[in-house]
Design a protein around this motif. Structure first.
Motif, mmCIF file in Angstrom:
data_model
loop_
_atom_site.group_PDB
_atom_site.id
_atom_site.type_symbol
_atom_site.label_atom_id
_atom_site.label_comp_id
_atom_site.label_asym_id
_atom_site.label_seq_id
_atom_site.Cartn_x
_atom_site.Cartn_y
_atom_site.Cartn_z
ATOM 1 N N SER B 232 0.831 -1.208 0.000
ATOM 2 C CA SER B 232 0.000 0.000 0.000
ATOM 3 C C SER B 232 0.865 1.257 0.000
ATOM 4 C CB SER B 232 -0.941 -0.009 1.204
ATOM 5 O OG SER B 232 -0.172 -0.032 2.390
ATOM 6 N N THR B 233 2.015 1.165 0.657
ATOM 7 C CA THR B 233 2.933 2.300 0.621
ATOM 8 C C THR B 233 3.445 2.501 -0.801
ATOM 9 O OG1 THR B 233 3.635 1.622 2.837
ATOM 10 C CG2 THR B 233 4.952 3.303 1.737
ATOM 11 N N GLY B 234 3.757 1.397 -1.440
ATOM 12 C CA GLY B 234 4.214 1.466 -2.826
ATOM 13 C C GLY B 234 3.153 2.074 -3.721
ATOM 14 N N ALA B 235 1.914 1.652 -3.507
ATOM 15 C CA ALA B 235 0.824 2.172 -4.325
ATOM 16 C C ALA B 235 0.670 3.676 -4.131
ATOM 17 C CB ALA B 235 -0.471 1.452 -3.972
ATOM 18 N N ALA B 236 0.855 4.119 -2.875
ATOM 19 C CA ALA B 236 0.725 5.548 -2.597
ATOM 20 C C ALA B 236 1.815 6.338 -3.331
ATOM 21 C CB ALA B 236 0.794 5.800 -1.088
ATOM 22 N N ILE B 237 2.986 5.748 -3.440
ATOM 23 C CA ILE B 237 4.069 6.408 -4.190
ATOM 24 C C ILE B 237 3.700 6.477 -5.674
ATOM 25 C CG2 ILE B 237 6.466 6.196 -4.961
ATOM 26 C CD1 ILE B 237 7.116 4.953 -2.215
ATOM 27 N N VAL B 238 3.267 5.337 -6.194
ATOM 28 C CA VAL B 238 2.935 5.273 -7.619
ATOM 29 C C VAL B 238 1.848 6.293 -7.973
ATOM 30 C CG1 VAL B 238 1.865 3.797 -9.379
ATOM 31 C CG2 VAL B 238 3.668 2.876 -7.909
ATOM 32 N N GLN B 239 0.883 6.425 -7.063
ATOM 33 C CA GLN B 239 -0.262 7.285 -7.379
ATOM 34 C C GLN B 239 -0.057 8.738 -6.999
ATOM 35 O OE1 GLN B 239 -3.108 4.946 -5.318
ATOM 36 N NE2 GLN B 239 -3.276 3.478 -6.999
ATOM 37 N N HIS B 240 1.026 9.049 -6.327
ATOM 38 C CA HIS B 240 1.203 10.427 -5.870
ATOM 39 C C HIS B 240 1.327 11.375 -7.052
ATOM 40 C CE1 HIS B 240 2.509 13.945 -3.746
ATOM 41 N NE2 HIS B 240 2.188 13.337 -2.615
ATOM 42 N N PRO B 241 0.505 12.424 -7.060
ATOM 43 C CA PRO B 241 0.477 13.290 -8.240
ATOM 44 C C PRO B 241 1.746 14.119 -8.433
ATOM 45 C CG PRO B 241 -0.953 14.148 -6.505
ATOM 46 C CD PRO B 241 -0.508 12.785 -6.064
ATOM 47 N N ASP B 242 2.530 14.295 -7.394
ATOM 48 C CA ASP B 242 3.683 15.176 -7.554
ATOM 49 C C ASP B 242 4.985 14.399 -7.787
ATOM 50 O OD1 ASP B 242 4.578 17.769 -7.882
ATOM 51 O OD2 ASP B 242 5.352 17.860 -5.829
ATOM 52 N N ILE B 243 4.848 13.181 -8.184
ATOM 53 C CA ILE B 243 6.041 12.403 -8.548
ATOM 54 C C ILE B 243 6.154 12.378 -10.065
ATOM 55 C CG2 ILE B 243 6.864 10.005 -8.677
ATOM 56 C CD1 ILE B 243 6.266 9.726 -5.741
ATOM 57 N N ASN B 244 7.386 12.586 -10.562
ATOM 58 C CA ASN B 244 7.586 12.690 -12.001
ATOM 59 C C ASN B 244 8.033 11.383 -12.639
ATOM 60 O OD1 ASN B 244 8.757 15.399 -10.594
ATOM 61 N ND2 ASN B 244 7.443 15.830 -12.358
ATOM 62 N N LYS B 245 8.526 10.491 -11.785
ATOM 63 C CA LYS B 245 9.161 9.316 -12.364
ATOM 64 C C LYS B 245 8.982 8.137 -11.416
ATOM 65 C CE LYS B 245 12.471 6.625 -13.931
ATOM 66 N NZ LYS B 245 12.635 6.130 -15.277
ATOM 67 N N ILE B 246 8.595 7.007 -11.960
ATOM 68 C CA ILE B 246 8.525 5.795 -11.153
ATOM 69 C C ILE B 246 9.581 4.817 -11.662
ATOM 70 C CG2 ILE B 246 7.120 3.769 -10.561
ATOM 71 C CD1 ILE B 246 6.101 6.262 -9.208
ATOM 72 N N ALA B 247 10.395 4.359 -10.745
ATOM 73 C CA ALA B 247 11.350 3.306 -11.097
ATOM 74 C C ALA B 247 11.026 2.114 -10.214
ATOM 75 C CB ALA B 247 12.777 3.772 -10.850
ATOM 76 N N PHE B 248 10.762 1.006 -10.856
ATOM 77 C CA PHE B 248 10.317 -0.164 -10.112
ATOM 78 C C PHE B 248 11.111 -1.386 -10.539
ATOM 79 C CE2 PHE B 248 7.580 -3.991 -10.179
ATOM 80 C CZ PHE B 248 7.350 -4.138 -8.816
ATOM 81 N N THR B 249 11.531 -2.148 -9.576
ATOM 82 C CA THR B 249 12.079 -3.468 -9.857
ATOM 83 C C THR B 249 11.251 -4.472 -9.071
ATOM 84 O OG1 THR B 249 14.314 -2.658 -10.233
ATOM 85 C CG2 THR B 249 14.093 -4.977 -9.696
ATOM 86 N N GLY B 250 10.767 -5.483 -9.745
ATOM 87 C CA GLY B 250 9.932 -6.466 -9.065
ATOM 88 C C GLY B 250 9.262 -7.378 -10.068
ATOM 89 N N SER B 251 8.108 -7.856 -9.700
ATOM 90 C CA SER B 251 7.460 -8.851 -10.544
ATOM 91 C C SER B 251 6.779 -8.207 -11.747
ATOM 92 C CB SER B 251 6.422 -9.630 -9.736
ATOM 93 O OG SER B 251 5.312 -8.795 -9.479
ATOM 94 N N SER B 265 -1.027 9.803 -16.813
ATOM 95 C CA SER B 265 -0.290 10.813 -16.062
ATOM 96 C C SER B 265 0.970 11.125 -16.859
ATOM 97 C CB SER B 265 0.095 10.285 -14.681
ATOM 98 O OG SER B 265 1.172 9.381 -14.788
ATOM 99 N N SER B 266 1.708 12.130 -16.422
ATOM 100 C CA SER B 266 2.920 12.443 -17.180
ATOM 101 C C SER B 266 4.134 11.737 -16.578
ATOM 102 C CB SER B 266 3.125 13.951 -17.197
ATOM 103 O OG SER B 266 3.209 14.413 -15.862
#
Lengths: 300, 493, 305
Positions: B232-251, B265-266
């Motif tokens: 859920s913390t990860g989801a909150a990061i992904v959905q946060h409107p003021d983040i410009n870039k998501i970098a994810f390593t996982g499944s 989103s941009s």
């Protein structure tokens, strides 16, 4: 196009078809549409391509991809150059079509000239971009390590709606210069040049299936294209936010790469660079041990 | 002369009579606090909702520490702090000064390498030999490598001006906790971005230790924020409107969820996801090195490696001997206490993962594949799995198609080059591949035809900060490492 | 178990390839094993028991050889219960002296023969050299291969020579020295190993000790893997002897780990593995005494012979 009652000879009208696998079929659906220009003049009976046409085109693009990317880059460059030659030779026809699609003669001439030049620009890149985007990587172990670009595979392109010739060419050229094949959905309102350009492609030694051009309603086809598991990347050139969202959501099905070329002025040099080729390249990194003897520091 | 070739059934004896005495690394070298807070804006702060979760040692199932769970408000605080730091300090700082901060972090990791290694092993279950010799030094090297780029970006992107994307939200997995943090943070900082990083909930400790180093390094507050929590913390990061870039390593599954979540989103994204790599042995390969490469390919880090060589293709003419060598090699692998310096295969990272692996062992057997495991004893406590080979595997078997993420190798045979290329590419994944042959021209054919982002020829599972890493197809997009890893964090104008 | 089995001689031009980086990585990985407490002590004692205590000098005398033999039997008498070394290795002219000095201690006498160390002599000279050493009482013969011929690609010549020396050995066990430092690559070490084993070697041995580099871990690993393949193929065990350059206990323990992990426990005794070394014994003794007493030792307390 223009006919008048007073002509002595009846003009032969052109039938605009779609371009799949180096052939000019009609849409399998039998559907057509009649785009009008601003003055309300009918541009022709254009194929309203169906999702089955799209499916066929993607399958053919997939089959053509291996041998296209295996061609010598020099040869891909020559074919792009040949396209430019063919376009130059049929310049007048394109200018007339653009005028029919509401351009002024000056605008139309300029667009065709720039289209030719853009093809030449990418013809020159075909055997050079690799030198710009690859690298030899200095790793700390006894390995030779290098990264090169490889085509992503099949690229779906929703061509720009406005610059119907220059836009299409600007998006297509870097994709195929880099060894990809593509399926292009042409401008809906201004489709004439795209079909005529397919005739240029067909006369340019371009193997069938490398570029496939469909006319029709993008909104009917985008969803299928974005969902399709055998499309590796998708390029969208408009600013329509719901469509962007739709493409990005559906692309997740097979993790398609989504490229949005929605803020590019196709008439400027901003619309051409090797970075566009790189956009549809995967970077592959290869490792191999290096045998080292003597002063090379082997423990032997 | 009568010619009778002996059958390849001789087996070497690796008796238990000569086991190595325990050689444990000292756990006391590491100071682990009983509780960890969130690292936001340069300080360790309690989570708004005062929730904490335990992180355990998977080798003993004992609790190591209690770690804060970041809620939505905490994520917001972290993003605000990252945004403020971007505008206030980081954007204005010349590249060469940014570089010095990153160099400083690299050095401080090196200074505390042993402590990091111990914590990594305690928290994640990987053998101390690996955390000591691979994870920690490679993490430090990664910071070192990218530090040097910070003031040289114009050389990476000819004819373009380079702009940072802004605030990067980074979500990392549990298989290489510190190394993945380095892979994410180093290039982001070098290119002028600020960071909100979330380590995996089962392995948060080295990232929090890294937070301590970042604090000690006097990095401007908010440039790096490290917050802990689960999905859920990860989801909150992904959905946060003021983040410009998501970098994810996982499944791959979560990667797809993220791609859908940020659709429209941009936000830019790099996704480094699953794999099912083919490791291919030709008859003319240096077989002993190939076998060793296969072992490293699948049993490195208990097989918890996205690029693990989990599908082995052996040319039929050498299949018997390769299998014989593999089985004998399997017997010499030491499975057990990750803190023992002689351990080759440590603990499976979590109970849940162990159950997943066991499920696949059952599936494999049900599918008619033949299972072979080493005869080693397993510790009574903790999550452990014997190194496992499956033979008689069909291309259509689930164990040959799905990512197991454990020490399980599916072995198939092939006859021709063409056949093996087709089989190797016959997967939605495309992260890595391995090829073993002594013939140069064949290597180039193979490496160019395999659809994978990393191809190891006559070697396997090699990593380097200078070497780009990342996948084709459903293994994700974007590259990490090397010059190409910079692209993921810049906007070119 | 396979005494009546016919062994197929392979084409030595097709011997398996060795990847240099890979083999060196594997060798390095072996050195990561950490031996503690009783494992370490047992390893040190075992290593001691695997030594071919060696003197191969132009200036060797009966006096020198006798002293060496005494040392072989009485490694460090102030520390009871130590094993002896496996063998004493000398030139053929010293075999009788050594044999007499060692008496019925059970320590073998090994003699280098076949125009050691260069091997540059006609075959009949080599055979006579060998036969002389055997007649003098040598239990083991350490021969050198004709490296020049090997590098010329005359694999049959090398093979036949080894086979004829083996015949000359009678009941003595034959160690075949490849002189790996002159072969130039791991591929060639592998090929020479195969030739030696198929030609009848009981041992394959890295080096004469006269050429640098002598034994190294990766070279030994290549040879152990050759032995393993030969065993898989024929069921016949071949012994291994790295020689030269092994003077430290820690390194000796790395070799033991390598033998254990590549060939298994059957090879973990001095019938199947030897160290050709002269100064290693004292270093092992110092470590053994340190393990027992907990006190770091000085060379002054250990006899040099």
């Amino acid at each position: 196009m223009a006919t008048s009652v007073n002509t002595e000879r009846l003009e032969v009208l052109k039938t605009y078809k779609i371009y799949i696998g180096g052939q000019f079929p009609r849409t399998e659906s039998g559907r057509y549409y009649v785009p009008l220009n601003k003055s309300g003049k009918k541009l022709g009976n254009l194929c309203l391509s169906s999702r089955k046409d799209l499916r066929d085109a993607i399958e053919i693009a997939r089959n053509a991809q291996g041998s296209w990317s295996a061609r010598a880059p020099f040869n891909r460059g020559q074919i792009l150059y040949r396209m430019a030659e063919m376009l130059e030779g049929r310049k007048a026809q394109f200018i007339e079509e653009l005028i029919a699609q509401d351009a002024t003669r000056q605008q139309a001439t300029r667009e065709v000239n720039e289209s030719i030049d853009r093809l030449i620009y990418y013809a020159g890149w075909a055997d050079k971009y690799q030198q710009v985007i690859s690298s030899v990587n200095a790793v700390s172990s006894a390995h030779f390590n290098f990264s090169i670009g490889e085509p992503m595979g099949v690229v779906g392109i929703i061509a720009p709606q406005s610059n119907s010739l220059l836009g299409l060419i600007s998006v297509m050229a870097p994709v195929i210069a880099g060894g990809n094949t593509c399926v292009i959905v042409a401008s809906y309102q201004k489709p004439l040049c795209s079909v005529t350009f397919a005739e240029v492609l067909n006369a340019s030694d371009l193997p069938g299936g490398v570029v496939n051009i469909l006319t029709g309603k993008p909104e009917e086809l985008i969803s299928w294209m974005a969902d399709h598991l055998d499309v590796n990347a998708i390029i969208y050139c408009e600013k329509n936010q719901p469509t962007i969202q739709l493409i990005q959501e559906k692309a997740a099905g097979n993790l398609k790469r989504v490229l949005l070329y929605d803020a590019i002025n196709w008439n400027t040099n901003e619309a051409q660079s090797p970075y566009y080729i790189q956009d549809t390249q995967e970077i592959k990194t290869t490792w191999h041990p290096i045998e080292k003897t003597g002063s090379g520091g082997s423990k032997y | 002369m009568a010619v009778k070739k002996s059958n390849n059934t001789l087996k070497l004896q690796f008796d238990t009579s000569r086991q190595y005495a325990p050689a444990p690394e000292s756990a006391s070298i590491a100071s682990i606090k009983s509780r960890y807070e969130l690292f936001i804006n340069g300080a360790f702060v309690a989570p708004t909702e005062k929730k904490y979760f335990n992180t355990i040692n998977p080798a003993t199932e004992s609790v190591l520490s209690s770690v804060a769970e970041a809620g939505k408000k905490d994520v917001d605080k972290a993003v605000v702090s990252a945004r403020t730091a971007l505008n206030k300090y980081w954007k204005k700082m010349p590249g060469k000064e940014r570089a010095k901060y990153i160099f400083r972090i690299a050095r401080m990791i090196q200074e505390r390498a042993r402590e990091f290694a111990v914590i990594e092993t305690l928290d994640g279950g990987k053998p101390i030999r690996e955390s000591r010799d691979f994870d920690v030094p490679t993490a430090a090297n990664h910071f070192f490598y990218y530090a040097g780029w910070a003031d040289k970006l114009e050389y990476a992107f000819p004819n373009r001006k380079v702009q940072a994307l802004g605030v990067a939200g980074q979500i990392i997995p549990w298989n290489f906790p510190l190394l993945m943090a380095a892979w994410k943070i180093a290039p982001a900082l070098a290119t002028g971005n600020t960071v909100v990083l979330k380590p995996a909930e089962s392995t948060p400790l080295t990232a929090l230790k890294l937070a301590e180093i970042i604090q000690e390094a006097d990095l401007p507050p908010g440039v790096v924020n490290i917050i802990t929590g689960a999905g859920s913390t990860g989801a909150a990061i992904v959905q946060h409107p003021d983040i410009n870039k998501i970098a994810f390593t996982g499944s791959t599954d979560v990667g797809k969820i993220i791609q859908r979540a940020i659709a429209g989103s941009s936000k830019k994204a790099t996704l480094e996801l699953g794999g099912k790599a083919a490791n291919i042995i030709f008859e003319d390969a240096p077989l002993d090195q190939a076998v060793e490469g296969v072992i490293n390919g699948i049993f490195f880090n208990q097989g918890h490696v996205c690029c693990a060589g989990s599908r082995l293709y052996v040319q039929e003419s050498v299949y018997k001997i390769v299998l014989q060598k593999l089985k004998d090699r399997l017997e010499t692998l030491i499975v057990g206490d990750p803190m023992d310096k002689n351990t080759d295969i440590g603990a499976i990272n979590s109970k849940q993962q162990l159950e997943t692996i066991q499920k696949y062992l059952q599936i494999g057997q049900k599918e008619g594949a033949e299972m072979y495991q080493s005869s080693c004893a397993l510790p009574k406590k903790g999550f452990f799995c014997r190194p496992t080979l499956f033979t008689n595997v069909a291309q259509s078997s689930r164990i040959a198609q799905e990512e197991i993420f454990g020490p399980v190798l599916a072995i198939q045979t092939f006859r021709t080059e063409e056949e093996v290329i087709e089989k190797a590419n016959n997967t939605p994944f495309g992260l890595s591949a391995g090829v073993w042959t002594d013939k140069g021209s064949k290597i180039f054919n193979m490496t160019s035809q395999l659809k994978a982002g990393v191809v190891w020829a006559n070697t396997y599972n090699k990593f380097d900060p200078a070497s780009p890493f990342g996948g084709y197809k459903e293994s994700g997009f974007g590259r990490e490492g090397g010059l190409h890893g910079l692209s993921a964090y810049v906007h070119l104008i | 178990m396979v005494s009546n089995q016919t062994i197929v001689i392979p084409d030595f031009r097709q011997t398996p390839r060795v990847d240099q980086v890979g083999i060196e990585e594997r060798a390095a990985r072996i050195t990561k094993r950490s031996l503690k407490k009783e494992t370490k002590l047992n390893g040190l004692l075992l290593a001691l028991n695997m030594i071919d205590l060696t003197t191969l000098e132009g200036k060797d005398t009966q006096g020198k050889v006798k002293q060496l033999c005494y040392k072989a039997m009485h490694l460090h008498d102030s520390y009871p219960g130590l094993p002896t070394v496996a063998a004493v290795c000398v030139y053929p002219s010293m075999v009788k002296t050594a044999k007499t000095a060692l008496g019925n201690s059970g320590i073998k006498v090994a003699a280098v023969a076949t125009a050691f160390p260069s091997g540059q002599a006609p075959r009949d000279v080599k055979i006579r050299d060998t036969k002389f050493a055997v007649q003098e009482g040598a239990d083991e013969i350490d021969m050198v291969i004709s490296r020049g011929k090997f590098l010329e690609g005359e694999y049959h010549f090398v093979f036949d020579e080894i086979a004829s020396i083996k015949e000359a050995c009678g009941n003595a066990r034959l160690k075949v020295i490849l002189e790996t430092g002159e072969l130039g690559s791991y591929d060639k070490v592998r090929r020479a190993s195969d030739i030696a084993m198929y030609a009848g070697a009981d041992f394959i041995k890295t080096s004469t000790g006269k050429i640098s580099p002598a034994a190294t871990l990766p070279v030994t690993l290549v040879m152990l893997e050759a032995i393993r393949d030969f065993y898989y193929q024929t069921g016949k065990m071949i012994a291994m002897k790295p020689a030269g350059g092994i003077s430290r206990s820690k390194l000796a323990l790395h070799y033991l780990v390598m033998v254990k992990e590549i060939l298994g426990d059957a090879w973990m005794n001095n019938e199947w593995f030897r160290f050709g070394a002269s100064s290693l014994a004292n270093d092992l003794l110092m470590q053994i005494v340190k393990e027992k007493t907990g006190v770091y030792q000085s060379k002054d307390y250990f006899s040099i012979d």
